[in-house]
Design an enzyme around this catalytic site. Structure first.
Site, short mmCIF file in Angstrom:
data_model
loop_
_atom_site.label_atom_id
_atom_site.label_comp_id
_atom_site.label_asym_id
_atom_site.label_seq_id
_atom_site.Cartn_x
_atom_site.Cartn_y
_atom_site.Cartn_z
N HIS A 232 0.94 11.31 -28.07
CA HIS A 232 0.74 9.97 -27.49
C HIS A 232 0.16 9.01 -28.52
O HIS A 232 0.52 7.83 -28.57
CB HIS A 232 -0.19 10.04 -26.27
CG HIS A 232 0.54 10.35 -25.00
ND1 HIS A 232 -0.12 10.72 -23.84
CD2 HIS A 232 1.85 10.33 -24.67
CE1 HIS A 232 0.77 10.91 -22.88
NE2 HIS A 232 1.96 10.69 -23.35
N ASN B 127 0.34 18.78 -20.98
CA ASN B 127 0.02 17.81 -22.03
C ASN B 127 -0.03 18.43 -23.42
O ASN B 127 -0.45 17.78 -24.38
CB ASN B 127 -1.32 17.13 -21.74
CG ASN B 127 -1.24 16.28 -20.50
OD1 ASN B 127 -0.30 15.53 -20.33
ND2 ASN B 127 -2.22 16.42 -19.62
N ARG C 272 -2.69 21.76 -14.65
CA ARG C 272 -1.63 20.79 -14.99
C ARG C 272 -1.79 20.22 -16.40
O ARG C 272 -0.83 19.74 -17.00
CB ARG C 272 -1.59 19.67 -13.94
CG ARG C 272 -0.43 18.72 -14.17
CD ARG C 272 -0.18 17.78 -13.02
NE ARG C 272 0.91 16.87 -13.38
CZ ARG C 272 1.55 16.09 -12.54
NH1 ARG C 272 1.22 16.11 -11.25
NH2 ARG C 272 2.52 15.31 -12.94
N LYS D 36 7.88 23.17 -14.21
CA LYS D 36 7.12 21.96 -13.89
C LYS D 36 6.69 21.97 -12.42
O LYS D 36 5.55 21.66 -12.08
CB LYS D 36 7.96 20.72 -14.22
CG LYS D 36 7.28 19.43 -13.81
CD LYS D 36 6.79 18.60 -14.94
CE LYS D 36 5.79 17.55 -14.47
NZ LYS D 36 5.79 16.33 -15.20
N LYS E 238 3.47 11.63 -11.35
CA LYS E 238 2.69 10.77 -12.25
C LYS E 238 3.47 9.50 -12.46
O LYS E 238 4.60 9.53 -12.99
CB LYS E 238 2.48 11.47 -13.60
CG LYS E 238 1.28 12.36 -13.63
CD LYS E 238 1.01 12.76 -15.07
CE LYS E 238 -0.17 13.70 -15.16
NZ LYS E 238 -0.36 14.17 -16.55
N GLU F 100 -4.10 17.31 -11.55
CA GLU F 100 -4.54 17.63 -12.91
C GLU F 100 -6.04 17.89 -13.01
O GLU F 100 -6.71 17.41 -13.92
CB GLU F 100 -4.12 16.51 -13.88
CG GLU F 100 -4.06 17.00 -15.31
CD GLU F 100 -3.37 16.04 -16.27
OE1 GLU F 100 -2.16 15.82 -16.12
OE2 GLU F 100 -4.06 15.55 -17.17
N GLU G 163 10.66 18.07 -24.53
CA GLU G 163 9.87 18.46 -23.35
C GLU G 163 10.33 19.83 -22.82
O GLU G 163 9.56 20.57 -22.23
CB GLU G 163 9.99 17.41 -22.25
CG GLU G 163 9.30 16.09 -22.54
CD GLU G 163 7.77 16.14 -22.43
OE1 GLU G 163 7.19 17.21 -22.14
OE2 GLU G 163 7.14 15.09 -22.66
N ARG H 223 0.81 -1.23 0.00
CA ARG H 223 0.00 0.00 0.00
C ARG H 223 0.85 1.28 0.00
O ARG H 223 0.40 2.34 0.41
CB ARG H 223 -0.97 0.04 1.19
CG ARG H 223 -2.01 -1.05 1.15
CD ARG H 223 -3.26 -0.64 1.90
NE ARG H 223 -4.25 -1.66 1.75
CZ ARG H 223 -4.35 -2.74 2.53
NH1 ARG H 223 -3.51 -2.89 3.54
NH2 ARG H 223 -5.29 -3.62 2.32
N HIS I 283 9.16 9.15 -27.22
CA HIS I 283 8.20 10.12 -26.68
C HIS I 283 8.42 11.56 -27.17
O HIS I 283 7.52 12.19 -27.71
CB HIS I 283 8.24 10.05 -25.15
CG HIS I 283 7.27 10.95 -24.49
ND1 HIS I 283 5.91 10.72 -24.52
CD2 HIS I 283 7.44 12.11 -23.79
CE1 HIS I 283 5.29 11.70 -23.86
NE2 HIS I 283 6.19 12.54 -23.41
N HIS J 141 0.89 16.53 -26.50
CA HIS J 141 0.81 15.11 -26.12
C HIS J 141 -0.46 14.42 -26.61
O HIS J 141 -0.50 13.19 -26.67
CB HIS J 141 0.89 14.97 -24.59
CG HIS J 141 2.27 15.20 -24.05
ND1 HIS J 141 2.96 16.38 -24.25
CD2 HIS J 141 3.10 14.41 -23.31
CE1 HIS J 141 4.14 16.29 -23.65
NE2 HIS J 141 4.25 15.11 -23.08
#
Ligand code: GLY
Length: 361
Positions: A252, A245, A241, A227, A143, A237, A185, A121, A264, A248
């Site tokens: 993606h 993206n 946030r 960032k 993330k 997000e 990026e 956990r 990427h 992206h």
């Protein structure tokens, strides 16, 4: 060593990003200060193990039975590999009193971070990114995820590390193609938040590509600040946030359709170019700005066009699995001028299609 704070609520989840040259020895000091009672385990891929085995057992003082290795490459970012590593952990009696170090590129941080989030956990972890892409993006902000057959990063969590250590010396072993992959990026962070920084990147491109250490440190610091600021304002997000993206949504889909053969950052640079065409058609950026960005991306050695073997219709089909889609309808994060980005923008399918159709190699 420079320090940047990532502020996460509740406050005791705040953590620092440490940036410097040859700072791996500082990690051991940090662990001894804050985690002295923990068992320290390290996860890395086969390539990093080969390059850094002396540093792992030396500077980081990790004993052999606490080093866990997986095959390098994006295909390791899977539920299957996650389960395999968890089984290895259990077999080696890694317990909840352990601290995990994720040492490597984005795959290691994302996969290891997701294991840390769920193992017993949740156990604490520290990110030690070695690729430019991981340094300025994936190691910061919590993330963590693995890929699913249907799309990238679809199975994951928000789980913040206890610290991020960016040793810019590790860039010396990074191939130029991977360095440029990460630079994509960096261009993104400038375009979404800081026009002056974009100008800095343009003016210093030659030194950046030659990896002048002073310029590289400055650049990594500024991208990490951006960032950290965005993540501190919106950890999960809910809104802002999403600007991270930018590029992206299309990126993606291209990355996935190429079966991750297009890396990427390369997919994101194509994505930024297509999404800028969408922004231009909506009157959000001028044609001059769009061209200025496109020229800069090309000058950096990054692609802007979709390879012939990827069909625009397939990209459109993939968009409904984008994490920002609502009821299967894609939402874009697109520029409103250089240095500013909007999010949650719905775009008509015909606009997406014509922006894609014009950009096939
Ligand atoms: N890479 C996008 C984010 O961290 O939100």
């Amino acid at each position: 060593m420079t320090e940047i704070k990532v502020e996460i609520k509740p406050q005791d989840n705040d953590y620092k990003i440490f940036i410097g040259y040859n700072i791996l020895t500082e990690i051991r000091k940090f662990i001894d200060k804050y985690f002295s009672k923990k068992r320290i385990v390290l996860l890395c891929d086969s390539n990093i193990k080969k390059i850094y085995k002396d540093i792992i057992t030396g500077d980081l003082e990790i004993s052999k039975n606490n080093i866990f290795v997986f095959p390098k490459g994006e295909s390791s970012k899977s539920t299957k590999m996650k389960e395999k590593i968890e089984t290895d952990f259990l077999n080696h009696e890694v317990d909840r009193n352990s601290l995990l170090l994720t040492f490597g590129g984005g795959v290691t941080g994302d996969l290891g971070g997701f294991i840390a989030a769920t193992y017993y956990r949740g156990i604490p972890f520290i990110q030690i990114p070695t690729s430019l892409l991981a340094m300025v993006d994936s190691s910061i902000g919590g993330k963590v995820a693995v890929n699913h057959n249907m799309g990238k990063n679809l199975i994951g969590a928000f789980y913040q590390p206890k610290a991020v250590f960016i040793d810019t010396k590790t860039l010396e072993t990074l191939p130029q193609k991977e360095y440029i992959n990460g630079f994509s990026e960096i261009i993104k962070t400038a375009l979404i938040r800081d026009k002056k920084y974009f100008i800095f990147l343009k003016e210093n491109l030659e030194l950046i590509l030659k990896r002048d250490i002073n310029i590289v440190q400055k650049m990594i610091k500024r991208s990490c600040e951006i960032k950290a600021e965005v993540v501190s304002l919106d950890e999960k997000e809910g809104g802002l946030r999403k600007i991270l993206n930018y590029g992206h949504t299309i990126g993606h889909a291209i990355e996935k359709l190429s079966n991750y053969k297009i890396h990427h950052g390369f997919a994101v640079s194509i994505g930024m170019n297509i999404e800028n065409r969408i922004a231009e058609s909506q009157g959000l950026i001028s044609s001059m700005e769009r061209k200025e960005i496109e020229e800069f991306i090309i000058r950096s050695g990054l692609p802007v066009k979709i390879p012939k073997n990827i069909q625009p219709d397939d990209i459109i089909k993939k968009l409904k699995y984008d994490k920002k889609s609502v009821s299967g309808i894609p939402r874009f994060s697109i520029l409103k001028g250089i240095g500013n980005c909007l999010f949650d923008i719905e775009v008509d399918k015909t606009v997406i299609k014509s922006s894609l159709n014009n950009q096939i190699l």
